[in-house]
Design a protein around this motif. Structure first.
Motif, PDB file in Angstrom:
ATOM      1  N   ARG A 170       0.831  -1.214   0.000  1.00  0.00           N
ATOM      2  CA  ARG A 170       0.000   0.000   0.000  1.00  0.00           C
ATOM      3  C   ARG A 170       0.861   1.256   0.000  1.00  0.00           C
ATOM      4  NH1 ARG A 170      -3.240  -3.127   3.536  1.00  0.00           N
ATOM      5  NH2 ARG A 170      -2.273  -2.143   5.357  1.00  0.00           N
ATOM      6  N   ARG A 171       1.931   1.211   0.798  1.00  0.00           N
ATOM      7  CA  ARG A 171       2.830   2.376   0.843  1.00  0.00           C
ATOM      8  C   ARG A 171       3.533   2.579  -0.504  1.00  0.00           C
ATOM      9  NH1 ARG A 171       4.328   4.605   5.684  1.00  0.00           N
ATOM     10  NH2 ARG A 171       3.394   3.667   7.541  1.00  0.00           N
ATOM     11  N   ILE A 172       3.935   1.490  -1.121  1.00  0.00           N
ATOM     12  CA  ILE A 172       4.644   1.598  -2.402  1.00  0.00           C
ATOM     13  C   ILE A 172       3.713   2.135  -3.473  1.00  0.00           C
ATOM     14  CG2 ILE A 172       5.668   0.205  -4.252  1.00  0.00           C
ATOM     15  CD1 ILE A 172       6.928  -1.520  -2.071  1.00  0.00           C
ATOM     16  N   ARG A 173       2.450   1.695  -3.479  1.00  0.00           N
ATOM     17  CA  ARG A 173       1.513   2.139  -4.512  1.00  0.00           C
ATOM     18  C   ARG A 173       1.229   3.644  -4.457  1.00  0.00           C
ATOM     19  NH1 ARG A 173      -0.770  -1.866  -7.421  1.00  0.00           N
ATOM     20  NH2 ARG A 173      -0.442  -3.990  -6.640  1.00  0.00           N
ATOM     21  N   ARG A 174       1.503   4.260  -3.284  1.00  0.00           N
ATOM     22  CA  ARG A 174       1.315   5.718  -3.196  1.00  0.00           C
ATOM     23  C   ARG A 174       2.445   6.466  -3.887  1.00  0.00           C
ATOM     24  NH1 ARG A 174       0.605   4.769   2.685  1.00  0.00           N
ATOM     25  NH2 ARG A 174      -1.579   4.198   3.045  1.00  0.00           N
ATOM     26  N   ARG A 175       3.560   5.786  -4.111  1.00  0.00           N
ATOM     27  CA  ARG A 175       4.743   6.480  -4.628  1.00  0.00           C
ATOM     28  C   ARG A 175       5.238   5.930  -5.963  1.00  0.00           C
ATOM     29  NH1 ARG A 175       4.763   6.081   0.791  1.00  0.00           N
ATOM     30  NH2 ARG A 175       5.378   7.921   2.032  1.00  0.00           N
ATOM     31  N   VAL A 176       4.768   4.735  -6.335  1.00  0.00           N
ATOM     32  CA  VAL A 176       5.275   4.076  -7.539  1.00  0.00           C
ATOM     33  C   VAL A 176       4.114   3.873  -8.513  1.00  0.00           C
ATOM     34  CG1 VAL A 176       6.378   1.984  -8.449  1.00  0.00           C
ATOM     35  CG2 VAL A 176       7.083   2.917  -6.243  1.00  0.00           C
ATOM     36  N   PRO A 177       4.330   4.099  -9.815  1.00  0.00           N
ATOM     37  CA  PRO A 177       3.280   3.866 -10.810  1.00  0.00           C
ATOM     38  C   PRO A 177       2.709   2.456 -10.727  1.00  0.00           C
ATOM     39  CG  PRO A 177       5.144   4.996 -11.797  1.00  0.00           C
ATOM     40  CD  PRO A 177       5.563   4.634 -10.411  1.00  0.00           C
ATOM     41  N   GLY A 178       1.446   2.295 -11.100  1.00  0.00           N
ATOM     42  CA  GLY A 178       0.716   1.044 -10.909  1.00  0.00           C
ATOM     43  C   GLY A 178       1.416  -0.197 -11.414  1.00  0.00           C
ATOM     44  N   ARG A 179       1.928  -0.167 -12.649  1.00  0.00           N
ATOM     45  CA  ARG A 179       2.544  -1.367 -13.217  1.00  0.00           C
ATOM     46  C   ARG A 179       3.828  -1.767 -12.516  1.00  0.00           C
ATOM     47  NH1 ARG A 179       1.941  -0.760 -19.820  1.00  0.00           N
ATOM     48  NH2 ARG A 179      -0.361  -0.805 -19.887  1.00  0.00           N
TER      49      ARG A 179
END
Length: 583
Positions: A170-179
């Motif tokens: 969840r934390r990564i998805r806030r900062r990294v593009p979806g794919r």
């Protein structure tokens, strides 16, 4: 499940999806149907026998791990199926789910009871064959309880790890593009696992093991006193100080066969002489090469190069020199022998494989090359016959010296430079052992491979129906002692994804007919076998206490030696009554 119609298509109730999400988010949530179903299958398969009988505690550990793994796989697959069904609007209704849980609720107790009955029956068949005490219903209760508790703990831990990974995702998805989010989460998870378990945990285990076993190496076993004879290391005349030998070295030199013991068994040779035992501990010199050089000088001082037989011996991980094997050789030759070994570790072999990987190979090469160099300088008519010995981890140090591109080249190297070898309980991954097994004559089983009709190398055990190969056994002879039930010789990591060859038929005389392969489960059982390798009585598993007289007599029999002499010496030594136990 509530279903509403929208545009002719059934849609799952959003409240049900929320319930599913909450159920998968808690470490103490109710179990999933698919997880419990596959856990039952893994439990059932975990109860099948393998090479070594399992007491209730070992079976509880094996079953607990298998149940947890089965549950995890089942839950993961079930979660994927459930998401697909929800997406398609075809999720099973409450009635179907209720009946499914009811059937599973009946199936689990029936599976536990039926599995327990089969476990008792199969374990006791195997134990009867090996002469071990039976297990009973008093063992079933703690076994089942222990497996359930361990499985529950492992599932909770697995859920906690899963929850942590989801939080990280969840934390990564806030900062990294979806794919890129999912690959980034996986990569970070792997890095954290490697750092935690491959770095910190490995270092912690290494330090703990080194501290504990290092302290044990400095101890002297009760009843062991410094020898006075000039033919052994650690004596007043020795170049190797007594205090540097380590516990295994002190046991070895202090246990040398005495003149009275030699005289008590009338051999076939001349008058008994004091055997030579040379040992160099990890504290006796700073490097393996220095220890090998010191060992050669000590051999020369003690008269080892003047004996009829000289054995270069690669010890196990702790530095253990098997007393039954040493005594058998000394009695066989009326003491006219020399044995030399150097210590490369003080960790048990199971730990040494992971923490000191490769040291056995380096030690074997250093010692043999040093001994051979001095031996080659002697006049050919004054050289002792040069033999090699290794058991378990020590066999890696014996074989690696001579390994070539194929079995025949490797065996050719060995016989060209020695007068024979006794290799006991060789590791499954050893180079020459693997080459011989793979190149064996058609029709010979993996547990007794025959190469070139047994002309140079043979595999022996206590099988009462074992037939010798058809050809003559010429010298120099290479003898492998190998029980069909020895896990060290037959288990490899490939058991995770394919049946091991020892399960092929015909099976060894001490291998259960009911043993079968199942993905992952069999690999967990293999770990148990390796831990319990010395628990069977002599003649089975990794315990070769009954076999050393026969092994030495096959490799290099004294002049005039007969089968009757072999039986007489075995009875005299009482070999196999106590069994082996690496201190």
């Amino acid at each position: 499940m509530n279903i509403s119609s929208e545009g002719g298509r059934s849609m799952p109730d959003l409240d049900n999806q929320g319930t599913v999400a909450r159920r998968h988010g808690s470490v103490l949530a109710a179990p999933t149907f698919s997880g419990v179903l596959l856990a039952l299958l893994f439990w059932w398969e975990s109860l099948t026998p393998t090479l070594v009988p399992r007491p209730w505690a070992a079976q509880a550990a094996v079953s607990g791990v298998c149940i947890a793994v089965g549950y995890g796989i089942g839950a993961l697959v079930g979660h994927g199926v459930q998401r697909a069904l929800v997406r398609w609007g075809d999720s099973p209704g409450p009635r179907t789910r209720s009946w499914s849980w009811l059937l599973l609720g009946v199936g689990w107790p029936a599976g536990v009871l039926g599995g327990s009955v089969l476990w008792l029956d199969r374990q006791n068949d195997q134990r009867t064959l090996m002469g071990m005490p039976p297990v009973g219903w008093s063992d079933v209760v703690p076994m089942v309880t222990g497996a359930a508790v361990l499985a529950a703990l492992l599932v909770v831990v697995g859920r906690a790890i899963q929850k942590g990974l989801r939080a990280l995702d969840r934390r990564i998805r806030r900062r990294v593009p979806g794919r890129l989010a999912a690959p980034t989460t996986i990569l970070l998870g792997v890095v954290l696992a490697v750092l935690l378990f491959g770095g910190l945990a490995f270092r912690g285990v290494t330090e703990l093991a080194s501290s504990a076993y290092g302290a044990m190496n400095e101890e002297t076993a009760e009843g062991i006193v410094r020898p006075e004879g000039a033919t052994v290391s650690g004596s007043p005349q020795s170049l190797v100080p007594w205090e540097t030998l380590g516990r295994m070295g002190r046991d070895f030199v202090a246990g040398v066969t005495t003149a009275d013991e030699l005289a008590a068994f009338p051999g076939t040779g001349g008058p008994p002489v004091d055997p030579v035992r040379v040992y160099v501990g990890v504290r006796s010199a700073d490097s393996l090469d220095a220890r090998a050089e010191l060992a050669v000088r000590e051999l020369e001082r003690a008269g080892g190069f003047d004996r009829e037989v000289l054995v270069v011996w690669v010890p196990t991980g702790t530095g253990w020199m098997i007393p039954e094997a040493a005594e058998a050789l000394e009695q066989l030759y009326d003491g006219d022998t020399a044995i030399v070994g150097i210590q490369y570790s003080y960790l048990p072999s199971l730990l040494s494989v992971f923490l000191d990987d490769g040291l056995a190979v380096e030690a074997g090469s250093a010692l043999f090359n040093a001994v051979e160099a001095h031996w080659n300088q002697l006049p050919s008519d004054r050289r002792p016959r040069l033999l090699l010995f290794g058991k378990s981890l020590g066999t890696a140090g014996v074989e690696a010296i001579f390994a070539a591109v194929d079995a025949r080249s490797s065996i050719g190297n060995l016989v060209a430079r020695t007068d024979g070898a006794l290799i006991v309980g060789a590791k499954h991954v050893n180079p020459i052992h693997s080459q011989i097994t793979d190149a064996r004559d058609p029709g010979s089983p993996v547990w007794q491979p025959i190469l070139d009709q047994g002309r140079t190398v043979r595999f022996l055990n206590r099988d009462p129906n074992q037939r010798p190969p058809g050809g003559a056994w010429s010298a120099p002879r290479i003898c492998y002692l190998q029980h069909p039930s020895d896990p060290v010789s037959f288990w490899g990591v490939e058991a995770l994804w394919r049946p091991p060859e020892w399960m092929d038929r015909p099976r060894g005389y001490d291998v259960p007919e009911s043993a079968r392969w199942f993905p992952i489960v069999t690999a967990v059982q293999a770990v148990s076998d390796l831990v319990l390798q010395l628990s069977p009585p002599p003649g089975f598993g990794h315990d070769y206490a009954t076999d050393y007289v026969s092994g030495w007599a096959q490799v290099l029999p004294p002049d005039g030696w007969t089968d009757a002499d072999k039986e007489r010496l075995e009875q005299f030594l009482g070999q196999g009554t106590a069994g082996e136990s690496e201190p």
